[in-house]
Design an enzyme around this catalytic site. Sequence first.
Site, short mmCIF file in Angstrom:
data_model
loop_
_atom_site.label_atom_id
_atom_site.label_comp_id
_atom_site.label_asym_id
_atom_site.label_seq_id
_atom_site.Cartn_x
_atom_site.Cartn_y
_atom_site.Cartn_z
N GLU A 183 0.82 -1.21 0.00
CA GLU A 183 0.00 0.00 0.00
C GLU A 183 0.86 1.26 0.00
O GLU A 183 0.67 2.17 0.82
CB GLU A 183 -0.96 0.00 1.20
CG GLU A 183 -1.97 -1.13 1.10
CD GLU A 183 -3.07 -1.07 2.13
OE1 GLU A 183 -2.86 -0.50 3.21
OE2 GLU A 183 -4.16 -1.61 1.86
N GLU A 387 -5.60 -8.40 -1.20
CA GLU A 387 -6.30 -8.22 0.08
C GLU A 387 -7.75 -7.91 -0.22
O GLU A 387 -8.03 -7.11 -1.14
CB GLU A 387 -5.73 -7.05 0.89
CG GLU A 387 -4.43 -7.32 1.57
CD GLU A 387 -3.98 -6.17 2.46
OE1 GLU A 387 -4.83 -5.47 3.03
OE2 GLU A 387 -2.76 -5.97 2.57
#
Length: 489
Positions: A183, A387
Amino acid sequence: MKGVSMTQLKFPEGFLWGGATAANQLEGAWDVDGRGPSVMDYVTNGSHHSPRIFTYPERPDRYYPNRSGIDHYHRYEEDIALFAEMGFKVYRLSISWTRIFPNGDDAQPNQKGIEFYRNVFLACKKYGIEPLVTINHFDMPLHLSQKYRGWASRDTIEFFMNYVTVIFNEYKDLVKYWLTFNEINLVTNPFGSLLAGIPQDDGASFFSMRPETEAQRSERFTALHHEFVASAKAVILGKSINPDFMIGCMIAGMTGYPHTCNPDDIIAAQQAMNFGNFLCSDVQVRGEYPGFAKRYFRDHNVTIDLTPEDEVLLKEGKVDFYSFSYYQSHCVSVDPDILKKAGNMSFGIQNPYLKASDWGWVVDPKGLRYYLNEVYNRYQVPVMVVENGLGAVDVKNEDGSVHDDYRIDYMRQHIEQMAEAVADGVDLIGYTPWGCIDLVSAGTGEMKKRYGFIFVDKGDLGDGSYDRSRKDSFFWYKKVIASNGTDLE
Ligand code: P53
C-alpha cells in the site's frame, strides 16, 4: 443490466487462490532470536473510536498488540497446514526487515531470521503452496526511523537494498512472486508519514489525519520518492538474480465515485482516483511521474530530490504486475455542506446506496469489478487482488465452530464480481483475501476485528489460549478453491 449467469463465469486455469498476512500483524515474537524493534512495536492498541498511538518510549500502562501478534512465529507449521487443508495455491506473507537486519544498518544479517523464513517457505513447498512475499509491509526498523528519519533519507535506499540482496539471494529458489511495498500510496496521504518511518512525536495518532507544514509535506513526498527508487532498484536486482521472478507493486485500491453528476464532482472524483491510486502505480508500472503529480508538486511547493539517475532507474525498474487491496468505496464531492457533514473522515463520503461494516467500511462488491477494469484498461499488465475481506466480530461456540455466514456472503459477492471482471477481459491472476487467519488489525490494533477463515483465540489485550479453529467460511472457501471459483454456494 443483469450480469452474465453464474455458470458462464469462470476463472482462468491455474488461478492463484490463497490468503494474505503480514509479519507485523501475526508473527509476534518481536524480541526473539535476534529480531530488532520496528516502529509498529511501539504502536498501542486502539478501537474504532479511539486511535492507536505511537509512543516512544513505551508506556507501562499501554498494550502493544503487534509484539505478540498471534504467535505465528512459533506456530507457522500448524497455520500453513491449515492453509493447505483449504487448498491454498498461494500464500501472501511479508518478511520482517528487523529479523534480517535488527537495526536496519547492521553490517551482517541475522542468521536466525534468515533460517525462520527458509523454514516457512519449505513448509509452503511441502504443500505445493506458492509464496507471495511482500518485502516491506508497514515495517520500518525503529533505529532507521530514529537515526535517519526513515525513508526521508536517501541512505535508507542503501540499507533496504542490503536487506533485499540478502532475501533475494537466500530465497531465489523458493520464492518467485514478490511485492515491493505494501500500500505504497498511503504515503500520498498525511497519515502515511509514520509508515514511511518519518519520526512522530510521542503520543502521535497512527492512521489519522494530521496537520502538516509545507516542509513536512515535501519530506513525505521525498520519502515516497525514495521508496519508488528503492522499488525500482529491487526490481532490477531481482531480475538479475533470477529472471523468472515476478515482482509487483501493491496499492491500497480506493474506488472513489462522484457523489453527483455535477461536473465539479466528476473532476474531483477523477483527481482523487488519480492522486490516491494512480500516482504510485504510474511511477511503478509505467516508470515515470504522471503530469498531474508534477502539477501538484508545482502548485504545492513540493520539492523531491529527483535526480537524472533516479529517472533512469524508475524507467528500468518497472514492475511485472499490479496488485492491490480492496475493501470499500467512497464518494467524492465538492459541496461544502456535504463535506462539512462528512467531517474529518479519511475515507470520504458515504454512498447512500451502500451499507457499511461495523467499523464503517462501506461494502461494495461492484466497486471491485469497476476498479479491476480501470486498472487493467490503464496498464494492461496482470492484476492480482492481494487483500479483500470483512472485518467483523465473530462468536466462537464451545465446539470451536464459528458461524460466519456474513463473511461468506461478503466473499461470495466479491468473487462473483472478480469473475465478471475476468469476463470483461481483465487479466486477473490471483486472489489472496486478507487475514486468512485472524490477526491484529492494522488500523485499530484490535483482535476482535476479525477477517479469518481460521479463528484465533486471542482477545484485544492479549488474553486467550491462541488456539486455532475452523470457521464455517473455512469449509466454504475450501469448496470455492476446489471448484476454481465455480461453486460459491
Ligand atoms: P484493518 C487503511 C486503508 C486501506 C487499507 O485493515 C489498510 C488500511 C489500514 O487500516 O490496511 C490494509 O486491519 C493493510 C493490512 C490491514 C488491512 O488493510 O485496519 O494492508 O495490513 O490489516 C485491513 O482492518
